[in-house]
Design a protein around this motif. Sequence first.
Motif, PDB file in Angstrom:
ATOM      1  N   LEU A   1       0.842  -1.191   0.000  1.00 47.68           N
ATOM      2  CA  LEU A   1       0.000   0.000   0.000  1.00 47.68           C
ATOM      3  C   LEU A   1       0.878   1.242   0.000  1.00 47.68           C
ATOM      4  O   LEU A   1       1.947   1.268   0.621  1.00 47.68           O
ATOM      5  CB  LEU A   1      -0.919   0.008   1.216  1.00 47.68           C
ATOM      6  CG  LEU A   1      -1.935  -1.136   1.278  1.00 47.68           C
ATOM      7  CD1 LEU A   1      -2.685  -1.103   2.599  1.00 47.68           C
ATOM      8  CD2 LEU A   1      -2.909  -1.044   0.106  1.00 47.68           C
ATOM      9  N   ALA A   2       0.436   2.275  -0.686  1.00 46.51           N
ATOM     10  CA  ALA A   2       1.238   3.488  -0.835  1.00 46.51           C
ATOM     11  C   ALA A   2       1.421   4.209   0.498  1.00 46.51           C
ATOM     12  O   ALA A   2       0.517   4.255   1.330  1.00 46.51           O
ATOM     13  CB  ALA A   2       0.568   4.430  -1.840  1.00 46.51           C
ATOM     14  N   ARG A   3       2.617   4.754   0.669  1.00 44.45           N
ATOM     15  CA  ARG A   3       2.971   5.645   1.781  1.00 44.45           C
ATOM     16  C   ARG A   3       2.831   4.987   3.146  1.00 44.45           C
ATOM     17  O   ARG A   3       2.489   5.639   4.135  1.00 44.45           O
ATOM     18  CB  ARG A   3       2.136   6.933   1.714  1.00 44.45           C
ATOM     19  CG  ARG A   3       2.385   7.725   0.431  1.00 44.45           C
ATOM     20  CD  ARG A   3       1.539   8.965   0.337  1.00 44.45           C
ATOM     21  NE  ARG A   3       1.890   9.730  -0.873  1.00 44.45           N
ATOM     22  CZ  ARG A   3       1.272  10.852  -1.256  1.00 44.45           C
ATOM     23  NH1 ARG A   3       0.275  11.323  -0.531  1.00 44.45           N
ATOM     24  NH2 ARG A   3       1.644  11.476  -2.349  1.00 44.45           N
ATOM     25  N   ARG A   4       3.091   3.700   3.218  1.00 44.26           N
ATOM     26  CA  ARG A   4       3.049   2.970   4.488  1.00 44.26           C
ATOM     27  C   ARG A   4       4.353   2.200   4.658  1.00 44.26           C
ATOM     28  O   ARG A   4       4.665   1.308   3.878  1.00 44.26           O
ATOM     29  CB  ARG A   4       1.863   2.001   4.535  1.00 44.26           C
ATOM     30  CG  ARG A   4       0.516   2.704   4.560  1.00 44.26           C
ATOM     31  CD  ARG A   4      -0.613   1.704   4.495  1.00 44.26           C
ATOM     32  NE  ARG A   4      -1.906   2.358   4.420  1.00 44.26           N
ATOM     33  CZ  ARG A   4      -2.699   2.586   5.468  1.00 44.26           C
ATOM     34  NH1 ARG A   4      -2.310   2.202   6.666  1.00 44.26           N
ATOM     35  NH2 ARG A   4      -3.865   3.190   5.305  1.00 44.26           N
ATOM     36  N   ALA A   5       5.098   2.554   5.693  1.00 41.68           N
ATOM     37  CA  ALA A   5       6.356   1.869   5.971  1.00 41.68           C
ATOM     38  C   ALA A   5       6.082   0.484   6.551  1.00 41.68           C
ATOM     39  O   ALA A   5       5.091   0.276   7.265  1.00 41.68           O
ATOM     40  CB  ALA A   5       7.191   2.686   6.945  1.00 41.68           C
ATOM     41  N   LYS A   6       6.966  -0.466   6.270  1.00 44.96           N
ATOM     42  CA  LYS A   6       6.802  -1.829   6.770  1.00 44.96           C
ATOM     43  C   LYS A   6       7.465  -2.026   8.127  1.00 44.96           C
ATOM     44  O   LYS A   6       7.181  -3.013   8.815  1.00 44.96           O
ATOM     45  CB  LYS A   6       7.378  -2.826   5.763  1.00 44.96           C
ATOM     46  CG  LYS A   6       6.639  -2.841   4.423  1.00 44.96           C
ATOM     47  CD  LYS A   6       7.266  -3.813   3.437  1.00 44.96           C
ATOM     48  CE  LYS A   6       7.130  -5.247   3.889  1.00 44.96           C
ATOM     49  NZ  LYS A   6       7.634  -6.198   2.856  1.00 44.96           N
ATOM     50  N   GLN A   7       8.354  -1.100   8.505  1.00 44.00           N
ATOM     51  CA  GLN A   7       9.021  -1.218   9.796  1.00 44.00           C
ATOM     52  C   GLN A   7       9.016   0.133  10.513  1.00 44.00           C
ATOM     53  O   GLN A   7       9.263   1.175   9.895  1.00 44.00           O
ATOM     54  CB  GLN A   7      10.465  -1.675   9.625  1.00 44.00           C
ATOM     55  CG  GLN A   7      10.617  -3.043   8.997  1.00 44.00           C
ATOM     56  CD  GLN A   7      12.066  -3.486   8.939  1.00 44.00           C
ATOM     57  OE1 GLN A   7      12.656  -3.885   9.941  1.00 44.00           O
ATOM     58  NE2 GLN A   7      12.650  -3.407   7.765  1.00 44.00           N
ATOM     59  N   LEU A   8       8.710   0.104  11.827  1.00 44.44           N
ATOM     60  CA  LEU A   8       8.738   1.303  12.652  1.00 44.44           C
ATOM     61  C   LEU A   8       9.396   0.969  13.986  1.00 44.44           C
ATOM     62  O   LEU A   8       9.197  -0.125  14.537  1.00 44.44           O
ATOM     63  CB  LEU A   8       7.327   1.851  12.899  1.00 44.44           C
ATOM     64  CG  LEU A   8       6.490   2.261  11.699  1.00 44.44           C
ATOM     65  CD1 LEU A   8       5.612   1.094  11.241  1.00 44.44           C
ATOM     66  CD2 LEU A   8       5.612   3.449  12.036  1.00 44.44           C
ATOM     67  N   PHE A   9      10.167   1.924  14.513  1.00 43.44           N
ATOM     68  CA  PHE A   9      10.863   1.710  15.787  1.00 43.44           C
ATOM     69  C   PHE A   9      10.848   3.004  16.596  1.00 43.44           C
ATOM     70  O   PHE A   9      11.050   4.090  16.047  1.00 43.44           O
ATOM     71  CB  PHE A   9      12.312   1.280  15.544  1.00 43.44           C
ATOM     72  CG  PHE A   9      13.115   1.142  16.817  1.00 43.44           C
ATOM     73  CD1 PHE A   9      12.931   0.044  17.640  1.00 43.44           C
ATOM     74  CD2 PHE A   9      14.044   2.104  17.180  1.00 43.44           C
ATOM     75  CE1 PHE A   9      13.655  -0.082  18.823  1.00 43.44           C
ATOM     76  CE2 PHE A   9      14.781   1.980  18.342  1.00 43.44           C
ATOM     77  CZ  PHE A   9      14.590   0.881  19.167  1.00 43.44           C
TER      78      PHE A   9
END
Length: 274
Positions: free
Chosen positions: A179-187
Amino acid sequence: DEVNGTTVYAEDSRDNDGYFAQYLGEVGRHDWQLSLRREDNEQFGQHDTGNIGYGYALTDWLRGTISYGTAFKAPTFNELYFPDYGNPELDAETSESLEVGLAGQHGWGHWAVNAYRTVVDDLIAYDASISAPANVQEARIRGVELVLGSQLLGWDWNANYSLLEPENRSAGANRGNELARRAKQLFNLDLDRRLGAFSVGASLHAEGQRYDDLANTRELSGYATLDLRGEYRITPEWRLQARVANLLDADYETAEGYNQPGQAAYLTVRYQAL
């Protein structure tokens, strides 16, 4: 809902009536939550949503949870009507989510593991092929969140890491794409310490790469920002607070062509009656 300003919109107001009820219960090691909402949107009709959640204390320090919920989201006036951007053909989003979790509270700190799955119909996302928002017929977001916190050498620290799979499940050429503009990793990592009347802290936030378009041809790089904060308690009611956001002046975009704020400093005097 209303929008006003120098820009002329095809529609600039709509009535939205909502009714909400919630019940919380607890017996022994069991606890639960039930909620219902009826929303009557003048533009997108009537929608009923709700949530049911259950928790069980497996031991004095270990707790499991499970929840299921539905949601409704109407497009904004900008998404519908902003000149040379809005798409008046947009439909509202509807979604279903299921989440399970396990959390522990110990003398040394706390931890949690949560896994969830959300299916969205008519997800509103930017479509570069038409330079406007569009509905993604079906989207699926699966994710796992890890939480850990403790204290070390007088510092309180809390960290969380999320691994996501935001997938386009619609029929067509973009099926299986991210999906556009959605990161797969966040910390995220927060450090805080109190020294008498003073307190200091820092926050690190990082996100992985993402795509700017539904076709996954335009990649946006990952980034990390560091914030610093401090506070002095002048009296129990008065506090002097300072914060530096994006200390290292990271240059990044979460949407192509729109730079995010650079380094900034804030000074606040706060009064709170006791």
